[in-house]
Scaffold this motif. Sequence first.
Motif, PDB file in Angstrom:
ATOM      1  N   GLY A 122       0.796  -1.033   0.129  1.00  0.00           N
ATOM      2  CA  GLY A 122       0.075   0.044  -0.020  1.00  0.00           C
ATOM      3  C   GLY A 122       0.756   1.327  -0.092  1.00  0.00           C
ATOM      4  O   GLY A 122       0.371   2.460  -0.111  1.00  0.00           O
ATOM      5  N   HIS A 123       2.039   1.130   0.061  1.00  0.00           N
ATOM      6  CA  HIS A 123       2.856   2.524   0.254  1.00  0.00           C
ATOM      7  C   HIS A 123       3.262   2.851  -1.271  1.00  0.00           C
ATOM      8  O   HIS A 123       3.743   2.110  -1.867  1.00  0.00           O
ATOM      9  CB  HIS A 123       4.450   2.085   0.975  1.00  0.00           C
ATOM     10  N   ARG A 124       3.128   4.148  -1.289  1.00  0.00           N
ATOM     11  CA  ARG A 124       3.710   4.675  -2.492  1.00  0.00           C
ATOM     12  C   ARG A 124       4.779   5.799  -2.356  1.00  0.00           C
ATOM     13  O   ARG A 124       4.793   6.675  -1.824  1.00  0.00           O
ATOM     14  CB  ARG A 124       2.360   5.621  -3.070  1.00  0.00           C
ATOM     15  N   PRO A 125       6.086   5.414  -3.067  1.00  0.00           N
ATOM     16  CA  PRO A 125       6.885   6.061  -2.818  1.00  0.00           C
ATOM     17  C   PRO A 125       6.734   7.508  -3.572  1.00  0.00           C
ATOM     18  O   PRO A 125       5.796   7.732  -4.319  1.00  0.00           O
ATOM     19  CB  PRO A 125       8.350   5.465  -3.600  1.00  0.00           C
ATOM     20  N   PRO A 126       7.507   8.481  -3.083  1.00  0.00           N
ATOM     21  CA  PRO A 126       7.058  10.000  -3.458  1.00  0.00           C
ATOM     22  C   PRO A 126       7.669   9.938  -4.953  1.00  0.00           C
ATOM     23  O   PRO A 126       8.632   9.351  -5.324  1.00  0.00           O
ATOM     24  CB  PRO A 126       7.945  10.639  -2.650  1.00  0.00           C
ATOM     25  N   THR A 127       6.969  11.019  -5.400  1.00  0.00           N
ATOM     26  CA  THR A 127       7.489  11.280  -6.940  1.00  0.00           C
ATOM     27  C   THR A 127       8.792  12.262  -6.859  1.00  0.00           C
ATOM     28  O   THR A 127       9.327  12.692  -5.660  1.00  0.00           O
ATOM     29  CB  THR A 127       6.577  11.968  -7.652  1.00  0.00           C
ATOM     30  N   TRP A 128       9.650  12.503  -7.995  1.00  0.00           N
ATOM     31  CA  TRP A 128      10.754  13.195  -8.086  1.00  0.00           C
ATOM     32  C   TRP A 128      10.405  14.683  -7.493  1.00  0.00           C
ATOM     33  O   TRP A 128      11.043  15.333  -6.705  1.00  0.00           O
ATOM     34  CB  TRP A 128      11.396  13.238  -9.338  1.00  0.00           C
ATOM     35  N   ALA A 129       9.254  15.290  -8.097  1.00  0.00           N
ATOM     36  CA  ALA A 129       9.021  16.591  -7.638  1.00  0.00           C
ATOM     37  C   ALA A 129       8.559  16.602  -6.151  1.00  0.00           C
ATOM     38  O   ALA A 129       8.860  17.706  -5.557  1.00  0.00           O
ATOM     39  CB  ALA A 129       7.477  16.680  -8.574  1.00  0.00           C
ATOM     40  N   ALA A 130       8.082  15.404  -5.550  1.00  0.00           N
ATOM     41  CA  ALA A 130       7.738  15.597  -4.088  1.00  0.00           C
ATOM     42  C   ALA A 130       9.143  15.377  -3.430  1.00  0.00           C
ATOM     43  O   ALA A 130       9.167  16.249  -2.348  1.00  0.00           O
ATOM     44  CB  ALA A 130       6.860  14.329  -3.697  1.00  0.00           C
ATOM     45  N   VAL A 131      10.113  14.843  -3.899  1.00  0.00           N
ATOM     46  CA  VAL A 131      11.078  14.574  -3.227  1.00  0.00           C
ATOM     47  C   VAL A 131      12.190  16.109  -3.304  1.00  0.00           C
ATOM     48  O   VAL A 131      12.425  16.574  -2.372  1.00  0.00           O
ATOM     49  CB  VAL A 131      12.181  13.752  -3.977  1.00  0.00           C
ATOM     50  N   MET A 132      12.078  16.726  -4.403  1.00  0.00           N
ATOM     51  CA  MET A 132      12.677  17.969  -4.443  1.00  0.00           C
ATOM     52  C   MET A 132      11.888  19.253  -3.831  1.00  0.00           C
ATOM     53  O   MET A 132      12.538  20.060  -3.188  1.00  0.00           O
ATOM     54  CB  MET A 132      12.741  18.290  -6.186  1.00  0.00           C
ATOM     55  N   ALA A 133      10.605  19.045  -3.439  1.00  0.00           N
ATOM     56  CA  ALA A 133       9.754  20.190  -2.691  1.00  0.00           C
ATOM     57  C   ALA A 133      10.089  19.811  -1.102  1.00  0.00           C
ATOM     58  O   ALA A 133       9.569  20.604  -0.489  1.00  0.00           O
ATOM     59  CB  ALA A 133       8.501  19.975  -3.165  1.00  0.00           C
ATOM     60  N   ARG A 134      10.375  18.506  -0.974  1.00  0.00           N
ATOM     61  CA  ARG A 134      10.315  18.286   0.481  1.00  0.00           C
ATOM     62  C   ARG A 134      11.265  19.278   1.473  1.00  0.00           C
ATOM     63  O   ARG A 134      12.476  19.782   1.015  1.00  0.00           O
ATOM     64  CB  ARG A 134      10.825  16.978   0.629  1.00  0.00           C
ATOM     65  N   GLU A 135      10.592  19.379   2.610  1.00  0.00           N
ATOM     66  CA  GLU A 135      11.659  20.393   3.679  1.00  0.00           C
ATOM     67  C   GLU A 135      12.537  19.447   4.152  1.00  0.00           C
ATOM     68  O   GLU A 135      12.500  18.349   4.497  1.00  0.00           O
ATOM     69  CB  GLU A 135      10.575  20.851   4.658  1.00  0.00           C
ATOM     70  N   TYR A 136      13.834  19.987   4.054  1.00  0.00           N
ATOM     71  CA  TYR A 136      15.105  19.437   4.515  1.00  0.00           C
ATOM     72  C   TYR A 136      16.052  20.478   5.100  1.00  0.00           C
ATOM     73  O   TYR A 136      16.748  21.031   4.158  1.00  0.00           O
ATOM     74  CB  TYR A 136      15.707  18.253   3.332  1.00  0.00           C
TER      75      TYR A 136
END
Length: 177
Positions: A122-136
């Motif tokens: 059931g887990h969906r890995p994040p998209t590239w756009a989501a990874v790049m937009a992630r707070e870090y």
Amino acid sequence: MLIVFGGLPGTGKTTIARELARRLGAFHLRIDTIEQAIRMASGAGDAVGPQGYVVAYALAGDNLRLGGTVIADCVNPVRITREAWRATAVRAGVRLVEVEVACSDPVEHRRRVESRQSDIDGHRPPTWAAVMAREYEPWDGGPDAVVDTAGREIDACVADILALLPILPLHGNGHRP
């Protein structure tokens, strides 16, 4: 000992954490697994808030107090999560080792993110756009090690961490691994 990983999705944290756990006989604590279990149990959407991390801190503490080594496999993106892991180690009276995993090759990093298949139901890995937009946030004072996985075999990355463990200074609690 508590070994806490951090880094963006797709850098190789889980692959390295699993192999390191096998070699050390450590407990592998994966935030993605905990968060997906919370989603499935509660019907929550994509965001579960801090719940996954809070559960992980408690599970890590239990296993550390039993004398185990725990490897926390998480993005660990902000100061508050890093401070909470530090507090978990202090409460358990164990040594903390912080490892940031990075992939300095953006083409390779993107390929990994876009080709990932989840091994969690059931887990969906994040998209590239989501990874790049992630707070870090940058690490205050830096982690104990930064492992760059770009163009490197997993065994070499794990060896870097294993070589580091016996020579790290103590984290203020007087304990050694």
